[in-house]
Design a protein around this motif. Sequence first.
Motif, short mmCIF file in Angstrom:
data_model
loop_
_atom_site.label_atom_id
_atom_site.label_comp_id
_atom_site.label_asym_id
_atom_site.label_seq_id
_atom_site.Cartn_x
_atom_site.Cartn_y
_atom_site.Cartn_z
N ASN A 37 0.83 -1.21 0.00
CA ASN A 37 0.00 0.00 0.00
C ASN A 37 0.87 1.26 0.00
O ASN A 37 0.39 2.34 -0.30
CB ASN A 37 -0.92 0.02 1.22
N HIS A 38 2.12 1.10 0.40
CA HIS A 38 3.08 2.20 0.21
C HIS A 38 4.37 1.60 -0.32
O HIS A 38 4.63 0.41 -0.18
CB HIS A 38 3.30 3.01 1.48
N GLU A 39 5.18 2.44 -0.95
CA GLU A 39 6.37 1.91 -1.63
C GLU A 39 7.37 1.39 -0.61
O GLU A 39 7.44 1.88 0.52
CB GLU A 39 7.00 2.98 -2.51
N PRO A 40 8.14 0.37 -0.99
CA PRO A 40 9.16 -0.15 -0.09
C PRO A 40 10.19 0.95 0.21
O PRO A 40 10.84 1.45 -0.69
CB PRO A 40 9.79 -1.29 -0.89
N LEU A 41 10.30 1.33 1.46
CA LEU A 41 11.16 2.45 1.84
C LEU A 41 12.56 1.95 2.18
O LEU A 41 12.72 0.84 2.70
CB LEU A 41 10.57 3.16 3.07
N SER A 42 13.52 2.81 1.90
CA SER A 42 14.90 2.41 2.15
C SER A 42 15.23 2.39 3.64
O SER A 42 16.30 1.98 4.03
CB SER A 42 15.86 3.34 1.42
N THR A 43 14.29 2.86 4.47
CA THR A 43 14.50 2.73 5.90
C THR A 43 14.01 1.37 6.41
O THR A 43 14.31 0.98 7.53
CB THR A 43 13.73 3.84 6.66
N GLU A 44 13.25 0.65 5.58
CA GLU A 44 12.71 -0.65 5.99
C GLU A 44 13.29 -1.79 5.15
O GLU A 44 13.23 -2.95 5.55
CB GLU A 44 11.19 -0.65 5.85
N TRP A 45 13.78 -1.48 3.97
CA TRP A 45 14.32 -2.48 3.05
C TRP A 45 15.73 -2.08 2.64
O TRP A 45 16.02 -0.88 2.54
CB TRP A 45 13.47 -2.57 1.77
N THR A 46 16.56 -3.06 2.38
CA THR A 46 17.84 -2.80 1.73
C THR A 46 17.58 -2.92 0.23
O THR A 46 17.21 -4.00 -0.24
CB THR A 46 18.91 -3.80 2.18
N ILE A 47 17.74 -1.83 -0.48
CA ILE A 47 17.39 -1.80 -1.90
C ILE A 47 18.67 -1.67 -2.71
O ILE A 47 19.46 -0.75 -2.51
CB ILE A 47 16.43 -0.64 -2.20
N THR A 48 18.87 -2.62 -3.61
CA THR A 48 20.08 -2.65 -4.43
C THR A 48 19.67 -2.41 -5.87
O THR A 48 19.07 -3.29 -6.50
CB THR A 48 20.78 -4.02 -4.29
N ALA A 49 19.98 -1.23 -6.38
CA ALA A 49 19.54 -0.87 -7.73
C ALA A 49 20.74 -0.75 -8.65
O ALA A 49 21.82 -0.35 -8.22
CB ALA A 49 18.79 0.46 -7.69
N THR A 50 20.55 -1.09 -9.92
CA THR A 50 21.59 -0.94 -10.92
C THR A 50 20.99 -0.24 -12.13
O THR A 50 19.96 -0.68 -12.66
CB THR A 50 22.18 -2.31 -11.33
N SER A 51 21.64 0.84 -12.54
CA SER A 51 21.14 1.64 -13.66
C SER A 51 22.31 2.01 -14.57
O SER A 51 22.71 3.16 -14.65
CB SER A 51 20.46 2.92 -13.16
N ALA A 52 22.87 1.02 -15.24
CA ALA A 52 24.01 1.31 -16.13
C ALA A 52 23.53 1.93 -17.43
O ALA A 52 24.24 2.71 -18.05
CB ALA A 52 24.78 0.02 -16.40
N SER B 17 21.66 6.14 -0.23
CA SER B 17 20.66 7.01 0.40
C SER B 17 19.88 6.21 1.43
O SER B 17 19.92 4.97 1.44
CB SER B 17 19.71 7.58 -0.66
N CYS B 18 19.20 6.93 2.30
CA CYS B 18 18.38 6.22 3.30
C CYS B 18 17.10 7.00 3.52
O CYS B 18 16.30 7.11 2.60
CB CYS B 18 19.18 6.00 4.59
N GLY B 19 16.94 7.55 4.68
CA GLY B 19 15.69 8.27 4.96
C GLY B 19 15.63 9.61 4.24
O GLY B 19 16.63 10.09 3.71
N PRO B 20 14.46 10.23 4.23
CA PRO B 20 14.29 11.51 3.55
C PRO B 20 15.08 12.65 4.21
O PRO B 20 15.28 13.69 3.60
CB PRO B 20 12.78 11.77 3.64
N HIS B 21 15.53 12.44 5.44
CA HIS B 21 16.24 13.50 6.15
C HIS B 21 17.75 13.40 5.98
O HIS B 21 18.49 14.21 6.55
CB HIS B 21 15.88 13.48 7.64
N ASP B 22 18.22 12.36 5.26
CA ASP B 22 19.66 12.17 5.12
C ASP B 22 20.16 12.65 3.76
O ASP B 22 19.45 12.55 2.76
CB ASP B 22 20.02 10.69 5.29
N LYS B 23 21.38 13.16 3.75
CA LYS B 23 22.00 13.62 2.51
C LYS B 23 22.63 12.42 1.82
O LYS B 23 23.45 11.72 2.43
CB LYS B 23 23.09 14.65 2.87
N PRO B 24 22.24 12.11 0.56
CA PRO B 24 22.83 10.97 -0.12
C PRO B 24 24.35 11.13 -0.27
O PRO B 24 24.85 12.25 -0.35
CB PRO B 24 22.15 10.98 -1.49
N LEU B 25 25.02 10.01 -0.32
CA LEU B 25 26.48 10.00 -0.44
C LEU B 25 26.83 9.30 -1.75
O LEU B 25 26.23 8.28 -2.08
CB LEU B 25 27.06 9.22 0.74
#
Lengths: 229, 96
Positions: A37-52, B17-25
Amino acid sequence: MPTHFTNGVSNVISGNPLYEFGMLDPTKWHIFWDDFNHEPLSTEWTITATSAGAGTSAISTPDEAGGLARITTAADEDDGIFAQTIGEIFLLASGKKAFLKTRISVGDATQSDWVVGLHSTDTTPQDATMRWLFESVDGAATVYFNNDDNSTDTDSETIATVEDDTFLTLSAYYDGKTSILCYKNDVLVDTVTSITVPGAEMAVGFGYLNGAAGAETTDIDYIFVAKER
Amino acid sequence: MMTQLTKSGGKWAIEVSCGPHDKPLVKTFASREVAEKWRYDVASGKIAAPVLQPKRARTAKGKYKGDNKGTLDVNEAYAGGKAPVKAKPKAKSKKK
């Protein structure tokens, strides 16, 4: 008309502290349920993206009934995203039943690598030390169930032949002994026998990588994992 | 935490990056293999995950906000309400 149990229902015995609780004891199972119901957040998931390639691989929750996680990939081969819960939160065990169910639609059924299920924390879940997941590899439109306890790597028969941009439901049930029953669209397709489930904690994970050049869109409607305590 | 591997010219970069309050590195690497190994090592705990600094808070016009000294628990100058932790100065060694 449904039967109405106006005093509630219970699955605990007399003397249990939840005996008078008018609902089924929720502590009997460890449950992970994400309807996206909401997007997977990087505070709850480890997200590994590749955009070559051109574009950016990303996960979003678009305006779609029911909620879903939409993976859009950049345009090169091997561009895409894997997401895993930050913690390894499931430990399967003999004597404890477990379930996995997901509904997914992939952009390119043949030219893609994708997984949904449990695996050790890894940026490339296909190679994770331990795996208990549905997997499809580049060059084949088929999906199978993979059980790898870091000693024996066992694949089921083909559970489904996947079509581009078409939802299907995949489910697996571990009987707590040595068998895993695998289902496509709630119909039993194969029973994997003589397995030993992974003996270490695993994260819930999913992801999709392009198997050929070209941006793709993959939707995961939900992921359900449950294990008996 | 999110890591985004991208290619720019001949270089490879990973934005963390992480939370909305953090500066990406952003870290750059000479090759994709080196970048992916770094990402793998961070995920597997072989090397420490980078510490992201909190973003500065801005007004609607885009100017930096200042801290309100009247609120001791919150630093309004930062988006998350917390200032970055300053490293302690090294203790001077005593001359004998």
